[in-house]
Design a protein around this motif. Sequence first.
Motif, PDB file in Angstrom:
ATOM      1  N   SER A 191     -13.213  52.185  67.873  1.00  0.00           N
ATOM      2  CA  SER A 191     -13.878  51.438  67.519  1.00  0.00           C
ATOM      3  C   SER A 191     -14.341  50.299  66.683  1.00  0.00           C
ATOM      4  O   SER A 191     -15.874  50.298  68.084  1.00  0.00           O
ATOM      5  CB  SER A 191     -12.758  50.622  69.061  1.00  0.00           C
ATOM      6  OG  SER A 191     -12.644  48.793  68.691  1.00  0.00           O
ATOM      7  N   THR A 192     -14.416  49.827  65.928  1.00  0.00           N
ATOM      8  CA  THR A 192     -15.690  48.519  65.125  1.00  0.00           C
ATOM      9  C   THR A 192     -15.084  47.561  64.954  1.00  0.00           C
ATOM     10  O   THR A 192     -13.657  47.498  65.037  1.00  0.00           O
ATOM     11  CB  THR A 192     -15.451  49.723  63.580  1.00  0.00           C
ATOM     12  OG1 THR A 192     -15.554  50.938  63.547  1.00  0.00           O
ATOM     13  CG2 THR A 192     -16.265  48.718  62.958  1.00  0.00           C
ATOM     14  N   VAL A 193     -15.767  46.946  65.683  1.00  0.00           N
ATOM     15  CA  VAL A 193     -15.527  45.181  66.176  1.00  0.00           C
ATOM     16  C   VAL A 193     -16.580  44.592  65.258  1.00  0.00           C
ATOM     17  O   VAL A 193     -17.993  44.622  65.747  1.00  0.00           O
ATOM     18  CB  VAL A 193     -15.156  45.022  67.537  1.00  0.00           C
ATOM     19  CG1 VAL A 193     -15.756  43.843  66.913  1.00  0.00           C
ATOM     20  CG2 VAL A 193     -14.196  45.617  68.022  1.00  0.00           C
ATOM     21  N   ALA A 217     -14.654  43.010  73.613  1.00  0.00           N
ATOM     22  CA  ALA A 217     -14.950  43.914  72.904  1.00  0.00           C
ATOM     23  C   ALA A 217     -14.469  42.109  71.935  1.00  0.00           C
ATOM     24  O   ALA A 217     -13.776  41.879  71.500  1.00  0.00           O
ATOM     25  CB  ALA A 217     -15.569  44.433  71.234  1.00  0.00           C
ATOM     26  N   VAL A 219     -16.058  39.317  69.408  1.00  0.00           N
ATOM     27  CA  VAL A 219     -17.625  38.875  68.691  1.00  0.00           C
ATOM     28  C   VAL A 219     -18.592  37.853  68.856  1.00  0.00           C
ATOM     29  O   VAL A 219     -17.956  37.057  69.075  1.00  0.00           O
ATOM     30  CB  VAL A 219     -16.784  38.626  66.606  1.00  0.00           C
ATOM     31  CG1 VAL A 219     -18.356  38.084  66.106  1.00  0.00           C
ATOM     32  CG2 VAL A 219     -16.811  40.087  66.794  1.00  0.00           C
TER      33      VAL A 219
ATOM     34  N   PRO B  55     -11.023  36.540  67.165  1.00  0.00           N
ATOM     35  CA  PRO B  55     -12.648  36.792  67.160  1.00  0.00           C
ATOM     36  C   PRO B  55     -12.909  39.282  66.188  1.00  0.00           C
ATOM     37  O   PRO B  55     -13.573  39.025  65.808  1.00  0.00           O
ATOM     38  CB  PRO B  55     -13.270  37.316  68.612  1.00  0.00           C
ATOM     39  CG  PRO B  55     -12.600  36.397  69.669  1.00  0.00           C
ATOM     40  CD  PRO B  55     -10.518  36.314  68.691  1.00  0.00           C
ATOM     41  N   ARG B  56     -11.861  39.651  66.907  1.00  0.00           N
ATOM     42  CA  ARG B  56     -11.072  40.842  66.350  1.00  0.00           C
ATOM     43  C   ARG B  56     -10.585  41.091  65.033  1.00  0.00           C
ATOM     44  O   ARG B  56      -9.998  42.215  64.924  1.00  0.00           O
ATOM     45  CB  ARG B  56     -11.474  41.271  67.695  1.00  0.00           C
ATOM     46  CG  ARG B  56      -9.674  41.859  68.258  1.00  0.00           C
ATOM     47  CD  ARG B  56      -9.821  42.110  69.359  1.00  0.00           C
ATOM     48  NE  ARG B  56     -10.880  41.504  70.272  1.00  0.00           N
ATOM     49  CZ  ARG B  56     -11.016  41.801  71.262  1.00  0.00           C
ATOM     50  NH1 ARG B  56     -10.866  43.110  72.031  1.00  0.00           N
ATOM     51  NH2 ARG B  56     -11.806  41.375  71.913  1.00  0.00           N
ATOM     52  N   SER B  59     -11.158  43.544  62.210  1.00  0.00           N
ATOM     53  CA  SER B  59     -10.578  45.122  62.720  1.00  0.00           C
ATOM     54  C   SER B  59      -9.494  45.600  62.749  1.00  0.00           C
ATOM     55  O   SER B  59      -8.887  46.340  62.290  1.00  0.00           O
ATOM     56  CB  SER B  59     -11.383  44.914  63.097  1.00  0.00           C
ATOM     57  OG  SER B  59     -11.426  46.101  64.300  1.00  0.00           O
ATOM     58  N   ARG B  63      -7.141  47.508  60.144  1.00  0.00           N
ATOM     59  CA  ARG B  63      -6.929  48.708  60.684  1.00  0.00           C
ATOM     60  C   ARG B  63      -4.804  49.093  60.978  1.00  0.00           C
ATOM     61  O   ARG B  63      -4.391  50.449  61.606  1.00  0.00           O
ATOM     62  CB  ARG B  63      -6.532  49.638  62.349  1.00  0.00           C
ATOM     63  CG  ARG B  63      -8.987  50.013  61.846  1.00  0.00           C
ATOM     64  CD  ARG B  63      -9.364  49.958  64.007  1.00  0.00           C
ATOM     65  NE  ARG B  63      -9.784  48.677  64.245  1.00  0.00           N
ATOM     66  CZ  ARG B  63      -9.903  48.807  65.803  1.00  0.00           C
ATOM     67  NH1 ARG B  63      -9.398  49.770  66.351  1.00  0.00           N
ATOM     68  NH2 ARG B  63      -9.592  47.420  65.929  1.00  0.00           N
TER      69      ARG B  63
END
Lengths: 380, 171
Positions: A191-193, A217, A219, B55-56, B59, B63
Amino acid sequence: MTENDDRAERALREALSRQGDGFVPAETAVPTERSTRRWRSWGAVAAAFVLVAGTAIGIGLVTRDGGGLAGPDTGHAVSELPLPDAGWRYESYRDVVVQVPDSWGYGHELTSAWCLGDDGTSVNQTPFVGASNGYEVVPAIACGRRPGDVFGLGIEGPERLWVTNLSFGRPEDEEVPDGVHTQDGWTRIVSTVGHARFTVLTDQAHLADARRIVDSATVTALDQNGCDVSSPIQDGVYPRPVHAFDLSTIGSVGAMAICQYSPRTPVGEPGLIASRLLTGTDANAELGALHVAKIGGGPDTPSTCLHSEPPDTAIVLRLNPGAESRDVYVYYDSCVHNGFDDGTQVFELTEDDCARLWGERVVQWSGSSAPFELCHPDQS
Amino acid sequence: MPEVTRVPIEADGPADFGDWVSSRGASLQRFAYLVSGSATDAPDLVQEALIGALPRWHSLAARGTAEAYVRRSIVNASVSRWRSTRRLVTMADPVGPSVDDLAPRVDDADQAWRLLIELPPNQRAAVVLRFYEDLSFAQIAVILDCSESTARSHVHRAITALRNRLEEEPS
C-alpha cells in the motif's frame, strides 16, 4: 434456489428499495484538513492528559544553573497525533505513520543475500517491523527465492524463514504495484500512502492485524516522537543547525527525540526514515555524555572518502520535542564532519554519547570504520 | 490456490476530494442508513469515514478504491456502534394487544426490513450491497474486507432466515 428463496430475495430488494429511496440524505459536508486537525486535536488533548496524569514524560528544558528555558516541567505531548489504539504503537516513515501491535518487535527483512552466514537461528521468530527502512547494504549474491518463485509474492528466501512483518520503502524504488496477493496461507499487502510504501507479509493468523496496520496509515507533518518529516539537515553537505544554541547550558531534559533522515532526499520532501524517543534517565544520560565530550568533533579520517558527498543518513537529536525544542545535528557515517553539532560547537563522538542513539528502527547500515567502532562497540 | 487480487470498485470518478464527496455524499448516506438502520447516525457515519479518507485521498483516488474504502469505514464504524449499544436493556412491551393484532397485515417487504434491522451490521451490509447496490460477491468481499465465500454466506444466511419467517405465512 427455491421458490421461497426467490420470494425472500424479492422481499429484501423491495424492503431496501422502499427504505433507501424513502431516506432523505442531509447535506454532506466536505471535510478539510482543518476539520481533520480539529478532530485529531482531541486526541492530542487526551494524550496530554495521560502524560500529565500518568507516567509523565516530563518534557522541559532546565538550564544547568537551575533556570528553566521552557518553564516548569509541566509535560507536553510530543505530537498532535491521537493516542494509538490500546496495545498498539506508532511507527513512522517519511510523511506517514502507521499503527502496529505493541507485541511486534524489530528485525530485518530477508534479502537476496539471506543465505550468507545464516543457519536460520538468527532470523526473527515472531512478527516484526523491518528496520532496513528502504536502505540496506546487501551483498552481491543471490541466494534465491522459493524455487520458481511460484508464490509470485516476490519475497526473498525460503518459506521456512518467512515471518509476518511490516517493511517500509520508497514508492519510487518499488516495482511492485499496490494490492493484496494471497497464496498458500501467506498474504502480501502493498500500500502506498503519501510518500511511503508499506509492505506487510503475513500468515493467516495475523491477517487481521496486517489489514489494520495498512488501514491505519495517516499522513502527518510531525511524527509520534516529535520529529519533523522533513528537516534542514537534508540540505546539502553537512549543514549546521538553523538555530544555534549552547548545549553546555542545558542542565536536564525531559525527553530527546532521535530523528534519522536521509540527506539524499531533497529539502522539503519527507526525508525522515526512522525515529525513537529517549525519556527520563536515558535522555539525561545522553545529555550528560555530551557534556563531557571533547569539543572539536570527530573521529575523522579525512583521507579515506570524498568530502563533497552527503552522508547516507544523519540524525537530528531533538531536545524537548513538542515544546521549546533544540536541535543537535549528529553526523556519524562519513570520514569527515563527524560529531554532535549544536550550531555553536561540535562535540566528538564517543562510545558513551553515540551508542545510545541506536535501537528500534534507528540503525546505522554504512559508515566509516572509526566512528562506527565507537558507535557500535558490541559489533566491533 | 489462485492468486487473489483486489478489484477496484470504481476505477473512475472525480479526482478532487470535494467533487467526489459532492457526487457521492447522498449515496453514501443512503448506504449508511441502510447498514445502520438509523437515519440519525447515517450522516455522522459518513462524515467520520470521509475524515478518515481525506489524508489518504490521493492514494485512494489513484487506485480507484475510494468508494470501497469509505464504505468499509462506514460498515466498520457501524459495527463498533452496534457492539457498544447492543447490550443496552430494552424495555418490555406494555401488556395489551400487540401491534400486529391492531395493524394491517404486514407484507413480505415489511418482514424483510424487520429482519434486516435485527442482523449484525456486517451481514446487513452484505445484503444491502447485494440487493440494493447490485454488486457482485467479489465486489462485496472487497468492501467488507472478507473472502468472497464469507460475503456469499452473509447473504445466504439472511435469505434463509427470511425464508423461514415467510414460510410461516402464506405468500
